[in-house]
Enzyme design. Structure first.
Site, short mmCIF file in Angstrom:
data_model
loop_
_atom_site.label_atom_id
_atom_site.label_comp_id
_atom_site.label_asym_id
_atom_site.label_seq_id
_atom_site.Cartn_x
_atom_site.Cartn_y
_atom_site.Cartn_z
N SER A 153 51.59 -97.89 -60.52
CA SER A 153 52.90 -98.55 -60.46
C SER A 153 53.78 -98.02 -61.57
CB SER A 153 52.74 -100.06 -60.62
OG SER A 153 54.01 -100.68 -60.74
N TYR A 167 49.41 -107.14 -65.29
CA TYR A 167 49.42 -106.22 -64.14
C TYR A 167 49.80 -104.81 -64.61
CZ TYR A 167 51.47 -104.04 -59.93
OH TYR A 167 51.80 -103.17 -58.92
P1 NAP Z 1 50.34 -106.32 -50.62
O1 NAP Z 1 51.30 -106.20 -49.48
O2 NAP Z 1 50.26 -107.59 -51.39
O3 NAP Z 1 48.90 -105.91 -50.10
C1 NAP Z 1 47.82 -105.93 -50.98
C2 NAP Z 1 46.58 -105.47 -50.25
O4 NAP Z 1 45.49 -105.47 -51.19
C3 NAP Z 1 46.20 -106.40 -49.12
O5 NAP Z 1 45.79 -105.62 -48.02
C4 NAP Z 1 45.03 -107.19 -49.69
O6 NAP Z 1 44.06 -107.59 -48.74
C5 NAP Z 1 44.40 -106.15 -50.59
N1 NAP Z 1 43.54 -106.73 -51.61
C6 NAP Z 1 43.87 -107.58 -52.60
N2 NAP Z 1 42.78 -107.87 -53.33
C7 NAP Z 1 41.74 -107.21 -52.77
C8 NAP Z 1 40.37 -107.11 -53.07
N3 NAP Z 1 39.82 -107.76 -54.10
N4 NAP Z 1 39.59 -106.32 -52.28
C9 NAP Z 1 40.12 -105.65 -51.24
N5 NAP Z 1 41.42 -105.70 -50.90
C10 NAP Z 1 42.22 -106.48 -51.67
O7 NAP Z 1 50.63 -105.20 -51.73
P2 NAP Z 1 51.41 -103.80 -51.71
O8 NAP Z 1 52.75 -104.04 -52.27
O9 NAP Z 1 51.23 -103.10 -50.42
O10 NAP Z 1 50.58 -103.06 -52.87
C11 NAP Z 1 49.68 -102.00 -52.63
C12 NAP Z 1 49.50 -101.28 -53.96
O11 NAP Z 1 50.75 -100.78 -54.41
C13 NAP Z 1 48.98 -102.17 -55.08
O12 NAP Z 1 48.03 -101.50 -55.86
C14 NAP Z 1 50.22 -102.45 -55.89
O13 NAP Z 1 49.92 -102.75 -57.23
C15 NAP Z 1 50.96 -101.17 -55.74
N6 NAP Z 1 52.41 -101.27 -56.00
C16 NAP Z 1 53.20 -102.06 -55.22
C17 NAP Z 1 54.55 -102.14 -55.52
C18 NAP Z 1 55.50 -102.97 -54.72
O14 NAP Z 1 56.67 -103.10 -55.12
N7 NAP Z 1 55.10 -103.54 -53.59
C19 NAP Z 1 55.07 -101.45 -56.61
C20 NAP Z 1 54.23 -100.67 -57.37
C21 NAP Z 1 52.90 -100.59 -57.06
P3 NAP Z 1 44.23 -108.95 -47.87
O15 NAP Z 1 45.39 -108.67 -46.96
O16 NAP Z 1 42.97 -109.11 -47.14
O17 NAP Z 1 44.52 -110.04 -48.84
#
Ligand code: NAP
Length: 258
Positions: A153, A167
């Site tokens: 991130s 985080y």
């Molecule tokens: P999201 O929509 O909240 O999805 C998170 C995913 O992680 C879900 O599929 C969830 O599974 C899974 N997960 C959470 N805990 C888990 C565990 N212990 N074991 C296996 N799976 C797990 O998040 P996102 O925004 O797509 O984020 C994806 C990545 O991008 C993350 O690493 C996040 O830090 C990074 N990121 C996101 C942003 C942003 O603005 N969105 C910015 C920078 C970085 P379930 O659906 O089963 O709960």
């Protein structure tokens, strides 16, 4: 030939994508399946989304295996990779995408329990999954090589003051792991790279207590908008592809200039 020209025509082996049921992970899985990977759709609790995505991918001729596993639990991670061996064949790629954050607060509000929950998913998880991937892909162990992408991130660079320094710190650790692992396995046929997204439209922001956060902060970025999950997936797939064959230990900031 561009990678788009080859969509659907090549067998690129098996890819594990953690947290693939929704958000950035789901976008990455869709694109990976179109490019020719057999995709393992890991999820922790949202089975419905993962099963629906698997049906969607299979409906257009792709191969998808939904697997429930908590990436922070070693036995569950081992079982997931064993299922991939059995069902999808040789592993060629891993995307450490699963990540969590908790309610926005200052460091003086962060308890040991919260810190452990965040570090378990965002740091322990990628270590455990990378271990299984290296054991399968490294030429040191008879593998054919492969590639790993860590989804970190922009927070790793910016620290997320007043929102979630825990985080941000977990993503800093993931960046350091990217560098160390990339150097460790560079001569063993495995490339390890990192994508650092900025503000992306997913459900993650609801976990922080502000579902519409991207609408609030996106306009303040140099590009004046938040990003879409598919824009991150494109960067991930490029780093995994042969087009990035001389790229390892690299960081791609996909954050609209932030
Ligand atoms: P999201 O929509 O909240 O999805 C998170 C995913 O992680 C879900 O599929 C969830 O599974 C899974 N997960 C959470 N805990 C888990 C565990 N212990 N074991 C296996 N799976 C797990 O998040 P996102 O925004 O797509 O984020 C994806 C990545 O991008 C993350 O690493 C996040 O830090 C990074 N990121 C996101 C942003 C942003 O603005 N969105 C910015 C920078 C970085 P379930 O659906 O089963 O709960």
């Amino acid at each position: 030939m561009s990678s788009d020209d080859s969509e659907g025509t090549r067998d690129l082996g098996a890819m594990v994508i953690t947290g693939a049921g929704r958000g950035i992970g789901a976008a990455t899985a869709r694109l990976a399946a179109r490019r020719g990977y057999a995709v393992c759709l890991n999820y922790r609790s949202d089975e419905g989304s993962a099963l629906a995505l698997a049906r969607e991918i299979e409906a257009v001729g792709g191969r998808a295996l939904p697997v429930r596993a908590d990436v922070a639990v070693e036995s569950e991670v081992e079982a997931m990779f064993a299922a991939v061996d059995r069902e999808l064949g040789p592993l060629t790629a891993l995307v450490n995408n699963a990540g969590v954050l908790e309610k926005q607060c200052r460091v003086d509000g962060i308890t040991a329990d919260r810190l452990q929950r965040v570090l378990a998913v965002n740091v322990t998880g990628p270590f455990l999954c990378s271990r299984q991937a290296v054991l399968r892909m490294s030429t040191r162990y008879g593998g054919q090589g492969g590639a790993i992408v860590n989804v970190s991130s922009a927070a790793a660079r910016l620290g997320s003051p007043g929102e979630y320094v825990d985080y941000a710190a977990s993503k800093g650790a993931l960046d350091t792991m990217t560098t160390g692992l990339a150097l460790e396995v560079a001569a063993e046929g495995i490339r390890v790279n990192c994508v650092r997204p900025g503000f992306i439209y997913t459900e993650m922001h609801a976990s922080g207590g502000e579902p519409d956060r991207v609408d609030r902060v996106g306009p303040g970025t140099p590009m004046g908008r938040g990003g879409q999950p598919g824009e991150i997936a494109e960067a991930v797939l490029w780093l995994l592809s042969d087009s990035a064959s001389y790229v390892t230990g690299a960081f791609v900031d996909a954050a609209g200039g932030r």
